[in-house]
Enzyme design. Structure first.
Site, PDB file in Angstrom:
ATOM      1  N   GLU A 144       0.947  -0.954  -0.396  1.00  0.00           N
ATOM      2  CA  GLU A 144       0.579  -0.250   0.361  1.00  0.00           C
ATOM      3  C   GLU A 144       0.982   1.714   0.145  1.00  0.00           C
ATOM      4  O   GLU A 144       2.229   1.318  -0.017  1.00  0.00           O
ATOM      5  CB  GLU A 144      -0.984  -0.139   1.445  1.00  0.00           C
ATOM      6  CG  GLU A 144      -1.880  -0.369   0.798  1.00  0.00           C
ATOM      7  CD  GLU A 144      -2.908   1.082   0.590  1.00  0.00           C
ATOM      8  OE1 GLU A 144      -2.450   1.693  -0.223  1.00  0.00           O
ATOM      9  OE2 GLU A 144      -4.220   0.840   0.562  1.00  0.00           O
ATOM     10  N   ASN A 156      -8.743   6.417   3.495  1.00  0.00           N
ATOM     11  CA  ASN A 156      -8.376   5.934   2.191  1.00  0.00           C
ATOM     12  C   ASN A 156      -8.112   7.289   1.638  1.00  0.00           C
ATOM     13  O   ASN A 156      -7.764   7.962   2.027  1.00  0.00           O
ATOM     14  CB  ASN A 156      -8.895   4.525   1.213  1.00  0.00           C
ATOM     15  CG  ASN A 156      -8.313   3.015   0.982  1.00  0.00           C
ATOM     16  OD1 ASN A 156      -6.772   3.584   1.165  1.00  0.00           O
ATOM     17  ND2 ASN A 156      -8.761   2.624   1.420  1.00  0.00           N
ATOM     18  N   ASP A 185     -10.111   2.891  -3.494  1.00  0.00           N
ATOM     19  CA  ASP A 185      -8.947   2.434  -2.302  1.00  0.00           C
ATOM     20  C   ASP A 185      -8.094   3.789  -2.304  1.00  0.00           C
ATOM     21  O   ASP A 185      -8.367   4.956  -2.653  1.00  0.00           O
ATOM     22  CB  ASP A 185      -7.996   1.471  -2.956  1.00  0.00           C
ATOM     23  CG  ASP A 185      -7.708   0.599  -1.636  1.00  0.00           C
ATOM     24  OD1 ASP A 185      -6.764   1.508  -0.401  1.00  0.00           O
ATOM     25  OD2 ASP A 185      -7.760  -0.655  -0.982  1.00  0.00           O
TER      26      ASP A 185
END
Length: 283
Positions: free
Chosen positions: A16, A146, A194
């Site tokens: 991420e 996010n 996301d």
């Protein structure tokens, strides 16, 4: 059609928060559940040059103006060095939440939001680490905070709430850090929005978890193009010049050339190391 190619042979549990640091010419990203922060040399190919392992989960990493690294660790903000130096805490140990994605605003403040680890909805906050080391609440009522991004002029702030799949836009005052009322510009109902990056034209590049896609939207939310990724759980994106770097869960990192460059990331411009921890989240 933009052709996506793999950058890594290693697979990650949940890669991420990729960030291209043009000053140090390095790519940064995290593997959330393993607590790892990676640094890599990237010139078309990616070589991991350093791995730092935290004693907790890590949601995001950003470079500081002095070249050091800051993280949104599991329960608070922390300076990454030979030892993890915890700064302000915003969640208590054992909380049913953790910090997730984060980014710095154009003035160098560090924003990161919470995400529920259970089925609670609408109880998470988006926090801002101020330049004096204090913490403010930017937004409430989130479930999985996010992707974060700003328009090229810094006057519009975008943030994603993956559940219920909404991308919000707010007026933003860079000097004070204050933001206005949110307006919904986009709702995704065939996957979860996301991580996100913004290009120099102001378009939003949004990772769509569960669909194996990155979608480019106009600032008004109109779909402009779609990048297909050979991994369903696409988690986030960043620009290294005109190259879009893509992270995934249960897979590796990918990249594709684009017809536009991304906005350069904003470094943290506050104190390093961070000031001593707070015992509770700001009211």
């Amino acid at each position: 059609m933009m052709t996506v190619h793999p950058l890594s042979t290693e697979t990650y549990a949940l890669a991420e928060g990729p960030v291209w640091d043009p000053v140090a010419e390095r790519l940064l990203w995290v593997d959330i559940p393993t607590g790892r922060v990676m640094e890599g040399a990237f010139d078309g190919d990616l070589t991991v040059t350093a791995t730092h392992t935290l004693p907790c989960m890590v949601g995001a990493v950003v470079p500081a103006a002095d070249g050091s690294l800051l993280t949104a660790a599991e329960y608070g903000f922390a300076t990454l060095g030979p030892d993890l130096a915890m700064g302000p805490r915003v969640l208590s140990d054992g909380a049913p939440s953790r910090l997730n994605d984060g980014a710095c605003d154009p003035a160098g403040r560090f924003l990161a939001g919470g995400m529920a680890r259970d089925d609670r909805r609408g109880q998470e906050r988006l926090y801002r680490l101020e330049l004096d080391g204090s913490v403010s609440v930017v937004a409430e009522g989130l479930t999985i905070s996010n992707g974060l991004g700003w328009s090229p002029d810094g006057r519009t702030f975008y943030n994603v709430d993956s559940v219920p799949g909404v991308v919000w836009a707010r007026p933003y005052d860079v000097e004070s850090g204050e933001s206005g009322a949110p307006r919904e510009i986009l709702r995704v109902d065939d996957g979860l929005p996301d991580g996100m990056a913004v290009d120099v034209e102001g378009n939003l590049w949004i990772a769509i978890w569960g669909r194996g896609e990155v979608r480019r939207h106009s600032p008004a939310g109109r779909l402009l193009s779609t990048v297909k990724v050979p991994a369903p759980k696409v988690s986030s994106v960043t620009f290294a010049g005109s190259t879009l770097v893509i992270t995934t869960a249960g897979g590796g990192l990918f990249a594709t050339g684009t017809d536009v460059t991304g906005l350069p990331p904003n470094p943290w411009r506050g104190p390093v190391p961070l000031p001593s921890p707070q015992e509770s989240a700001p009211a």
